[in-house]
Design an enzyme around this catalytic site. Structure first.
Site, PDB file in Angstrom:
ATOM      1  N   ASP A 110      -4.966  -8.654  -3.131  1.00  0.00           N
ATOM      2  CA  ASP A 110      -5.182  -8.367  -1.710  1.00  0.00           C
ATOM      3  C   ASP A 110      -6.463  -8.980  -1.150  1.00  0.00           C
ATOM      4  O   ASP A 110      -6.499 -10.168  -0.839  1.00  0.00           O
ATOM      5  CB  ASP A 110      -5.133  -6.840  -1.522  1.00  0.00           C
ATOM      6  N   HIS A 165       0.841  -1.216   0.000  1.00  0.00           N
ATOM      7  CA  HIS A 165       0.000   0.000   0.000  1.00  0.00           C
ATOM      8  C   HIS A 165       0.876   1.266   0.000  1.00  0.00           C
ATOM      9  O   HIS A 165       0.910   1.966  -0.978  1.00  0.00           O
ATOM     10  CB  HIS A 165      -1.032   0.041   1.143  1.00  0.00           C
TER      11      HIS A 165
END
Ligand code: NGQ
Ligand code: ZN
Length: 458
Positions: A326, A275
């Protein structure tokens, strides 16, 4: 049976698009030779243009089974943190058999989308009450078994999870399946490495979950132990995904998460910072300089309301990056790539922003994600070259969307206009895993997944 040779009329090699390419493979599934301008001889023939297969660098496999369950408004303040409560409720029940069934269905979808390797960021270690399974890496091995069934390459990243927030706060009830003291975490990782050792389709690294879930001491201890096991194994960590995480980090130590990590640890090429959404220009430049990979997960980051990665600055600084699905709200490689660019277009009200020297945005995104993804997963993938894994994707040359497109224009069309899959065949480690859009065990895998979901949702 693995193939021993493959011929393609066009293929994307490190030097660019080439014609009449003959590849040979060794018995382990590595590329042994690459000849351009060659004759096919009796090699298998690719039915369309050949690309290196893509790494999916960030996965929490069990979350595939809750996709769509957290899209019902429950609270005007719904956020990442309320989604996490739903996720904890779901994860509380998953059994080893169910995890394997879910992961197999997920990995099947990945190979059909053109992913040839996954980084499984794995924290669902223990029984529902937090007691370890008799075999410590039981759950990690279930994901490896699923990857083997599908034929997907896997980098298993057992997660170090010790705390519920910055400064060593205690974990909550929903987190007890994840927790290991450092010593037991090292035992788990060692046992996992021993059990999968020697399989060229499998690698092992580690993943301190986040700066919220470790202390500086436990982080250093885990890294020292990993160094003793395997110096160059990958290290992945979630970082600076939410603004609250940045605020809590500042309150704890006076520094921002990426700033703290770059100062405290020798962040370099073996690292993947997942991220890294909220960074100052200095942090962005520092991360790029480190040689680490930014693990970007655009569909999940959009779904969870994380914010937008500072891509223009990071591209300017030539930072490395790859993509991951993810939470698996979407298993579409092209969607990850195009949303990386679309997020920036929507904010800047401009077009063609994340460009490389070629100017082809789709092709540039694909090539950069290949390199960064391969680096992050620590296996020899990401390019059609001698010594790399024989992991390749054949695009569907007959598809109308690809008519009159070749070279980088073909990749631009693949990335920006493909919604129906344009992936025809997928070879991983020299074996055909997807042929004409189908996997041999598709029906059985889906059946087992439905049965697992039936029990889980009961
Ligand atoms: C995870 N997922 O570990 O699955 C996290 C949520 C957390 C993402 N960050 C939990 N996308 O970060 O505490
Ligand atoms: Zn994650």
């Amino acid at each position: 049976m693995p193939e021993s040779a493959l011929f393609a009329e066009t293929a994307l090699l490190p030097e660019g698009w080439c014609h009449n390419v003959l590849l040979t493979f060794d018995a382990d599934g590595d590329i042994a030779s690459v000849d351009v301008g060659a004759e096919p001889g009796d090699a298998a023939r690719a039915a369309g243009p050949l690309l290196p297969g893509m790494s999916n660098l960030h996965s929490h496999a069990f979350q595939r089974a809750m996709a769509g369950l957290a899209e019902r408004a429950a609270n005007p303040e719904d956020s990442f943190w309320t989604w996490r409560e739903v996720m904890y409720g779901f994860v509380a029940k998953v059994t080893p058999e169910q995890l394997e069934a879910i992961a197999a269905q997920l990995y099947l979808e990945m190979v059909k989308a053109g992913y040839t390797a996954v980084g499984e960021f794995h924290y669902l270690h223990h029984q529902p009450d937090g007691t370890p399974y008799a075999d410590l890496p039981e759950m990690a091995l279930r994901t490896v078994a699923a990857a083997r069934q599908v034929g997907l390459g896997i980098t298993q990243l057992p997660v170090l999870y010790g705390y519920g927030g910055f400064g060593g706060q205690p974990v909550g009830d929903g987190q007890k399946r994840f927790v290991n003291p450092v010593e037991r975490f090292v035992q788990l990782t060692e046992k996992l490495m021993r059990d999968v050792g020697g399989d060229p389709q499998v690698a092992v690294g580690i993943a301190p979950h986040s700066l919220r879930a470790v202390t500086p001491e436990s982080l250093s201890q885990a890294l020292e132990a990993l160094d003793a096991l395997a110096l160059d194994a990958p290290v992945h960590i979630h970082i600076a995904e939410q603004t609250k995480e940045v605020e809590d980090c500042l309150a704890w130590c006076g520094q921002r998460p990426v700033e703290w990590l770059l100062d405290a640890q020798p962040v370099g090429e073996r690292w993947c910072l997942v991220h890294a959404t909220h960074m100052t220009p200095e942090e962005t430049a520092g991360l790029a300089r480190s040689g680490a990979v930014a693990g970007l997960c655009p569909t999940t980051e959009a779904n969870l309301g994380d914010g937008l990665f500072p891509a223009p600055d990071y591209w300017q600084a030539e930072g490395r990056w790859g993509v991951g699905s993810d939470s698996h709200i979407s298993i579409s490689l092209v969607e990850e790539l195009r949303w990386l660019e679309y997020g920036q277009r929507l904010v800047a009200r401009r077009r063609n922003m994340l460009r490389d020297a070629s100017g082809h945005v789709g092709a540039g995104l694909y090539k950069a994600a290949l390199a960064g993804g391969a680096q992050a997963l620590g296996r020899a993938t990401g390019a059609i070259a001698v010594g790399r894994r024989a992991d390749v994707v054949v695009l569907d040359a007959e598809h109308p969307l690809l008519a009159e497109r070749d070279g980088d224009l073909l990749l631009d069309a693949f990335v920006f206009s493909g919604n129906q899959s344009l992936v025809r065949d997928v070879m991983i480690g020299g074996r055909w895993v997807v042929e004409q859009g189908q996997h041999r065990e598709e029906e059985a895998i889906a059946e087992r997944y439905r049965a697992a979901l039936h029990d889980l949702m009961a």
